[in-house]
Every structure is written in C-alpha cells, then in structure tokens.
Design an enzyme around this catalytic site. Structure first.
Site, PDB file in Angstrom:
ATOM      1  N   ASP A  52      23.413  19.266 -16.600  1.00  0.00           N
ATOM      2  CA  ASP A  52      22.022  18.922 -16.389  1.00  0.00           C
ATOM      3  C   ASP A  52      22.456  17.557 -16.194  1.00  0.00           C
ATOM      4  OD1 ASP A  52      20.260  19.625 -13.976  1.00  0.00           O
ATOM      5  OD2 ASP A  52      19.496  19.567 -15.756  1.00  0.00           O
TER       6      ASP A  52
ATOM      7  N   ASP B 220      23.234  18.368  -8.173  1.00  0.00           N
ATOM      8  CA  ASP B 220      22.947  17.133  -9.640  1.00  0.00           C
ATOM      9  C   ASP B 220      22.818  17.673 -11.185  1.00  0.00           C
ATOM     10  OD1 ASP B 220      21.308  19.737  -9.366  1.00  0.00           O
ATOM     11  OD2 ASP B 220      19.546  19.367 -10.269  1.00  0.00           O
TER      12      ASP B 220
ATOM     13  N   LYS C 151      16.316  32.186 -15.861  1.00  0.00           N
ATOM     14  CA  LYS C 151      15.032  31.660 -16.864  1.00  0.00           C
ATOM     15  C   LYS C 151      13.944  32.587 -18.294  1.00  0.00           C
ATOM     16  CE  LYS C 151      14.547  26.955 -13.940  1.00  0.00           C
ATOM     17  NZ  LYS C 151      15.103  27.509 -13.009  1.00  0.00           N
TER      18      LYS C 151
HETATM   19  P1  GTP Z   1      13.586  19.405  -8.602  1.00  0.00           P
HETATM   20  O1  GTP Z   1      11.615  18.788  -8.005  1.00  0.00           O
HETATM   21  O2  GTP Z   1      12.974  18.569  -9.628  1.00  0.00           O
HETATM   22  O3  GTP Z   1      13.106  21.047  -9.441  1.00  0.00           O
HETATM   23  O4  GTP Z   1      14.442  19.026  -8.582  1.00  0.00           O
HETATM   24  P2  GTP Z   1      15.536  19.943  -6.914  1.00  0.00           P
HETATM   25  O5  GTP Z   1      14.362  20.067  -6.331  1.00  0.00           O
HETATM   26  O6  GTP Z   1      16.684  18.528  -6.448  1.00  0.00           O
HETATM   27  O7  GTP Z   1      15.741  21.022  -7.510  1.00  0.00           O
HETATM   28  P3  GTP Z   1      17.245  21.696  -7.977  1.00  0.00           P
HETATM   29  O8  GTP Z   1      17.523  20.825  -9.490  1.00  0.00           O
HETATM   30  O9  GTP Z   1      16.185  23.600  -8.869  1.00  0.00           O
HETATM   31  O10 GTP Z   1      18.084  21.603  -7.521  1.00  0.00           O
HETATM   32  C1  GTP Z   1      19.324  21.984  -7.731  1.00  0.00           C
HETATM   33  C2  GTP Z   1      20.131  21.476  -7.070  1.00  0.00           C
HETATM   34  O11 GTP Z   1      20.356  22.518  -5.699  1.00  0.00           O
HETATM   35  C3  GTP Z   1      19.769  19.690  -6.681  1.00  0.00           C
HETATM   36  O12 GTP Z   1      21.506  19.798  -6.372  1.00  0.00           O
HETATM   37  C4  GTP Z   1      19.517  19.964  -5.114  1.00  0.00           C
HETATM   38  O13 GTP Z   1      19.399  18.715  -5.304  1.00  0.00           O
HETATM   39  C5  GTP Z   1      19.406  21.179  -4.599  1.00  0.00           C
HETATM   40  N1  GTP Z   1      18.370  21.417  -3.724  1.00  0.00           N
HETATM   41  C6  GTP Z   1      17.245  22.152  -4.506  1.00  0.00           C
HETATM   42  N2  GTP Z   1      16.809  22.586  -2.986  1.00  0.00           N
HETATM   43  C7  GTP Z   1      17.397  22.186  -2.150  1.00  0.00           C
HETATM   44  C8  GTP Z   1      17.076  22.474  -0.716  1.00  0.00           C
HETATM   45  O14 GTP Z   1      15.983  23.529  -0.054  1.00  0.00           O
HETATM   46  N3  GTP Z   1      18.465  22.228   0.106  1.00  0.00           N
HETATM   47  C9  GTP Z   1      19.223  21.487  -0.151  1.00  0.00           C
HETATM   48  N4  GTP Z   1      20.082  21.203   0.391  1.00  0.00           N
HETATM   49  N5  GTP Z   1      19.492  21.357  -2.230  1.00  0.00           N
HETATM   50  C10 GTP Z   1      18.564  21.818  -2.369  1.00  0.00           C
END
Ligand code: GTP
Length: 336
Positions: A212, A104, A154
C-alpha cells in the site's frame, strides 16, 4: 478488456501533500503514483478507466498530456461514492470481463496470469491476496482452498483468520454491477464483497512485491520495495561527487548533493542537499536542505527548504514549506 483504476479518494493520510494534488499524482520514485500501475500491463488491456472524485481536473489534465500507450478515460464522480460506488459509476464504460485496481497500491502482479486464473475458476470475481506479517488493520480473507469463505475487515491484533489480505487487485464479470446500488456511497470491501462471497469469489496468490502507499509509513515501504527491485540510479547531470551515497537511491536531474544520502532515498529534480543527512525519505522536486540538517523517514514536498541543523523525523512537510534552522520536527504534518 478494461482496467478500472479506483483513484478518487481524499488521501487524507498523506496530507498536506494531497491538499493540492490528488493521491494518484503524488510522486513515487519521481513519477505520479498512478503510472506505476500501468507498468507492464498486458496487451489484453486496451482501455484504462480512471474513476476519480477528488482532484478530477488534475487527473484528467495529466492523462490528456501523458502518453500511457493506450486509451485512457477519466470518469468524474459527482460526489465521493466510495470504492464500490466508484465502480458502479463507470459501469457504462465497461464492455465485459474487467480488472479493477486500487490506485494507491503498488505491486508486481502479472495481470495476464491473474486473468488465466480468473477464467479457470469461472466465478463472478477473483481477488488478489497477499500475505503480510501482521494483518491487523487490513481486509483479511479466510479461504477454503482457493475460494474465499469470509472477509474480516480490519480485525484487532491477534484475531485475523489468516495472514492473507485483500491486495486491492480484482477481476470481475460485469454481473458484479448487480450487487452495487447506484447513487450512493458504497464500500466494495464492507458491503459488496460479503454479498459476492455467497456467489463465489476466488483468491489469487501472487509473487514479487506488494505495498500500500497511502500513508507515510506505507509510502516509504512502497518506495523501498521499488528501489530494492532495481529502480534506483543517479541522473547523469546531477553532481554527487562530494556526497556519501548509501544505495539504493534515486537522484533526479540537476541535483547537487554533498551530504550523506541513503539508503532508500529519492530526490526529485533540482534538489540541493548540503552537508546534511537524508535517509529513508522522499524529497520532491527543488527541495533544499542546508548543512547539518537531518531528515529521516519523511516526505518533503516540492520547493520546501530545510534550514541548517533542523531535524525532521517521521514527518510530512508540505510543498514550499520553510523549516527554520535548528527546528525539531517528529511525527509532524507541516503545511505552508
Ligand atoms: P485516506 O483519506 O487517506 O483514507 O485515503 P483514501 O480516501 O484514498 O481512501 P482509501 O485509501 O481507503 O482508498 C483506497 C483506494 O480507493 C484509493 O485508491 C482511493 O483513491 C480510492 N477511493 C477511496 N474512496 C473513493 C471514492 O469515493 N471514489 C473513488 N473514485 N475512489 C475512491
């Protein structure tokens, strides 16, 4: 070399748009967000591995039909394993030194230059870092030359040790897998990096742009950054003759636009914009906006309709939602 894209999060902060589609497939400049990560990849990357939990089937089906110019493997996580666990889960697909990208984030990183940097330093891992004016809320790194001394995840306002944040761009040696436990949720940022710092992690500063795209605010920044870098334009079969356009904008195919649109606006295919105002926003495919409506700093899902005189500010409107005439929405999340 493999590029692993960690793209399986729930994307809760982009709801309701992520109720029906994984974040990786949320359109950004009218293309699934994940495709922006594949632009300009060097030949050195011969396989892309997409690590997914939420929305696995949709991502798998997308890559089955999309031609991204290299072999792509979509790997399912049985349950959400976090950013570290997601990497561990694809260990069997990785053959040597590999890159890993957060799904993302959009940026202009030169992966070939990053790889040269990594080889020169010879560490277990290298991290892309990016300067931001206010690092509070990010993963911040403290450096000793080009070596990372410490991570502060953070930090509160005013307490960050530097303005350099983890850009979500990594190159690792396969030994990194020894530092990630299998079978449970593991955070790369909170659990694995502090262990790797002891081994030695190098910080790679790069140029261009970075943002981001996982929240409404950052999505709109990412969109603006991409439009500012020259990716705007108006499809030849769209009619904007009666519109007042403030560049940069991207207008998809078969749109009819009469109002004031821009700057930093993206319209998907088949949008109908009456004598309305749209600024700093993204409207996905087939959105209609009636006369005298106003949309600012918002995302509007596919097929949604904004009624006459409605005002939508700082909001995310779900796919197919009908916003009634003269509604007033500020900081709203509206699902159908
Ligand atoms: P929010 O629910 O809005 O916090 O988004 P998110 O779940 O995507 O979490 P975050 O933005 O912290 O994740 C950063 C990156 O890691 C993103 O590209 C997510 O798609 C990925 N990501 C987060 N958690 C996981 C997970 O459990 N498995 C996988 N495969 N990717 C993850």
């Amino acid at each position: 070399m493999e590029l692993v894209i960690v793209a399986g999060g729930l994307g809760t902060r982009l709801r309701p748009l992520t109720f029906h589609r994984p974040k990786a497939l949320v359109p950004l400049l009218n293309r699934p967000q994940v495709l922006h990560l594949l632009d300009g990849l060097p030949d050195a990357v011969d396989r892309v591995i997409v690590a997914v939990n939420y929305g696995y089937e949709a991502v798998r089906d997308f890559f089955r039909s999309a031609d991204v110019g290299r072999e792509t493997v979509v790997v399912k996580e049985p349950e959400p394993l976090g950013t570290g666990g997601a990497l561990k889960n694809v260990e069997g697909h990785v053959r040597g030194t590999f890159a890993a990208f957060n799904g993302d984030v959009i940026d202009a990183i030169d992966l070939e230059a990053f790889l040269r940097f990594h080889r020169r330093h010879g560490r277990i891992g290298s991290l892309g870092v990016w300067p931001v004016p206010d690092p509070a809320g990010f993963g911040v790194v403290e450096l000793d030359g080009e070596r990372i001394r410490r991570f502060v995840e953070k930090p509160p306002k005013g307490q960050a040790p530097s303005d350099l944040v983890n850009a979500g761009r990594y190159i690792f040696e396969p030994e990194v897998f020894h530092f990630i436990e299998s079978g449970r949720e593991v955070s790369l940022e909170r659990e694995v990096f502090p262990r790797l710092v002891v081994e030695g992690l190098a910080a790679y500063r790069y140029e261009g742009y970075w943002s981001d795209a996982g929240t409404l605010t950052t999505y709109l920044v990412a969109q603006a950054v991409l439009l500012d870098s020259g990716r705007g334009g108006i499809a030849g079969d769209s009619d904007t003759a009666r519109a007042s356009i403030a560049d940069p904008v991207l207008v998809g195919s078969a749109c009819l636009v009469e109002g004031a649109v821009g700057p930093h606006v993206v319209l998907g295919d088949g949008c109908r914009i009456g004598r309305a105002t749209v600024a700093e926003s993204a409207l996905f495919d087939h959105v209609s906006v009636d006369d005298k409506a106003e949309i600012r700093s918002s995302l509007v899902g596919a097929g949604a309709a904004i009624g006459e005189g409605a005002r939508v500010v700082d909001s995310i409107i779900g796919d197919g939602v009908q916003v009634p005439p003269h509604a007033r929405l500020a900081d709203a999340r509206m699902k159908g």
